[in-house]
Design a protein around this motif. Structure first.
Motif, PDB file in Angstrom:
ATOM      1  N   SER A   1       2.145   4.450   1.539  1.00 41.00           N
ATOM      2  CA  SER A   1       2.247   4.936   2.910  1.00 41.00           C
ATOM      3  C   SER A   1       3.166   6.147   2.935  1.00 41.00           C
ATOM      4  O   SER A   1       3.902   6.419   1.980  1.00 41.00           O
TER       5      SER A   1
ATOM      6  N   TYR B   1      -4.937   5.984   6.481  1.00 37.74           N
ATOM      7  CA  TYR B   1      -5.680   6.651   5.402  1.00 37.74           C
ATOM      8  C   TYR B   1      -7.148   6.215   5.401  1.00 37.74           C
ATOM      9  O   TYR B   1      -8.056   7.056   5.342  1.00 37.74           O
TER      10      TYR B   1
ATOM     11  N   GLN C   1      -4.593   9.912  -2.256  1.00 38.72           N
ATOM     12  CA  GLN C   1      -3.802   9.468  -1.110  1.00 38.72           C
ATOM     13  C   GLN C   1      -2.675  10.447  -0.807  1.00 38.72           C
ATOM     14  O   GLN C   1      -2.408  10.767   0.359  1.00 38.72           O
TER      15      GLN C   1
ATOM     16  N   SER D   1      -1.723   2.719   5.119  1.00 40.21           N
ATOM     17  CA  SER D   1      -3.017   2.626   4.438  1.00 40.21           C
ATOM     18  C   SER D   1      -4.158   2.515   5.447  1.00 40.21           C
ATOM     19  O   SER D   1      -5.265   3.010   5.211  1.00 40.21           O
TER      20      SER D   1
ATOM     21  N   THR E   1      -3.321  -1.393  -3.168  1.00 39.87           N
ATOM     22  CA  THR E   1      -1.898  -1.694  -3.188  1.00 39.87           C
ATOM     23  C   THR E   1      -1.298  -1.373  -4.550  1.00 39.87           C
ATOM     24  O   THR E   1      -2.001  -1.267  -5.559  1.00 39.87           O
TER      25      THR E   1
ATOM     26  N   ALA F   1       0.841  -1.193   0.000  1.00 38.38           N
ATOM     27  CA  ALA F   1       0.000   0.000   0.000  1.00 38.38           C
ATOM     28  C   ALA F   1       0.875   1.242   0.000  1.00 38.38           C
ATOM     29  O   ALA F   1       2.036   1.212   0.436  1.00 38.38           O
TER      30      ALA F   1
END
Length: 337
Positions: free
Chosen positions: A89, A152, A309, A149, A220, A87
């Motif tokens: 990060s 998030y 993100q 993640s 991911t 993921a």
């Protein structure tokens, strides 16, 4: 963390490639370490290994297993692993900013109509009223690390519900599961093969779906070192071709279910070598089937999700405002979706 290796040339078998390959592989016994978690979401690599797709590309693959995303990113940056799925990060972005890592494609995705990641409550919290994400105000939400993640997902869920939560970093998935079972944390979000297994055993309660809060979430990504992305194009393309064939097989068997019952059973047995391998097949089968989420075709990358993100990380002060997607992503390897 442990390793698992297999050698010897295997014949090329079916599956659509992300990139064309003509004739014999350009590489021969190219040694490569692939980082992974023992999750169904990492199955594309396992399938590529077991069905000879890596070997057919001239890649001699060894797996290195981790218990969280951030240590895997550090391993890629240090050269202890060559390619991996993880993921996005804060740690991964920071390593990319330092010129150590690059995202080269997408892997697991939330998709409408596919049963995805679940929002969980501990039994104690559920009994105290945490029966939906709207009741998360003031609760402890488990994460591996700040900027992960999990952080998030928790933040996006809390924002949508207009509540404030407290984040509790526990470093490893196993530690989170133990804390959730014992009521030391109140909530968490995780892939379905873990979520449904815990809920089915009565250890936790499912109170929502991540996809309801983060549609089309690029969960991911496929990544490597910046040096590999820049200087090892043939090896990187070979890895992505094999990985994409593994994803195609996985999707056909367990997501689209076009491979028939026998094909699905064969896929579950293959994955069981890596996921819940310490359990008898009869106990692991249902959880593995429950974990089937889409792995992007040809390692396509959802850039809109990546941008979201990164934007969240900036808003939280986790990364510099000056960081753009170009810092994190090499877009030359996989299609943008």
């Amino acid at each position: 963390m442990n390793t698992f290796t297999r050698r010897g040339a295997l014949g090329l078998v079916g599956g659509a490639a992300a990139l064309p390959m003509l004739g014999s592989p350009a590489l021969a016994n190219e040694k490569m370490t692939v980082g992974a978690l023992r999750f169904t979401s990492h199955a594309a690599s396992f399938v590529a290994f077991e069905r000879g797709y890596f070997a057919a590309e001239g890649l001699d693959v060894e797996f290195k297993f981790f218990q969280a995303a951030q240590p895997m990113a550090v391993a890629i940056a240090s050269g202890d692993a060559d390619y991996a799925v993880t993921a996005i990060s804060g740690g991964l972005v920071s390593l990319a900013e330092k010129g150590a890592t690059k995202v080269i494609g997408g892997a697991l995705s939330e998709e409408k109509g596919i049963d995805g990641q679940k929002i969980l409550a501990s039994n104690a919290a559920f009994e105290a009223g945490l029966t939906s994400p709207a009741a998360l105000a003031g609760k402890n939400f488990a994460v591996t690390q700040v900027g992960s993640s999990f952080h998030y997902m928790g933040a996006k869920i809390a924002e949508a519900e207009g509540v404030a939560v407290k984040y509790k970093p526990l470093q490893k998935v196993g530690a989170i599961i133990g804390a959730l079972k014992s009521g030391q944390v109140d909530a968490w979000s995780i892939v379905p093969h873990i979520a449904k297994g815990l809920a089915g055993a009565g250890a936790v309660q499912i109170i929502g779906n991540v996809a309801d809060y983060i549609p089309n979430y690029q969960v991911t990504t496929v990544f490597t070192s910046a040096a590999n992305a820049a200087n090892e194009r043939a090896k990187t393309e070979a890895f992505l071709r094999a990985f994409s064939k593994g994803a195609d097989d996985f999707n056909a068997a367990l997501v689209d279910k076009t491979a028939g019952d026998d094909g699905a059973t064969e896929m579950v047995k293959l994955i069981h070598k890596y996921v819940y391998a310490d359990r008898p097949y009869e106990k692991a089968e249902k959880s593995i089937r429950n974990g089937a989420m889409r792995i992007n075709k040809n390692a396509g990358l959802n850039m809109e999700s990546v941008q979201d993100q990164l934007g969240w990380m900036k808003s939280e002060g986790l990364i510099k405002d000056s960081i753009t997607s170009d810092v994190l992503v090499d877009p030359s390897y996989a299609p943008v979706i």
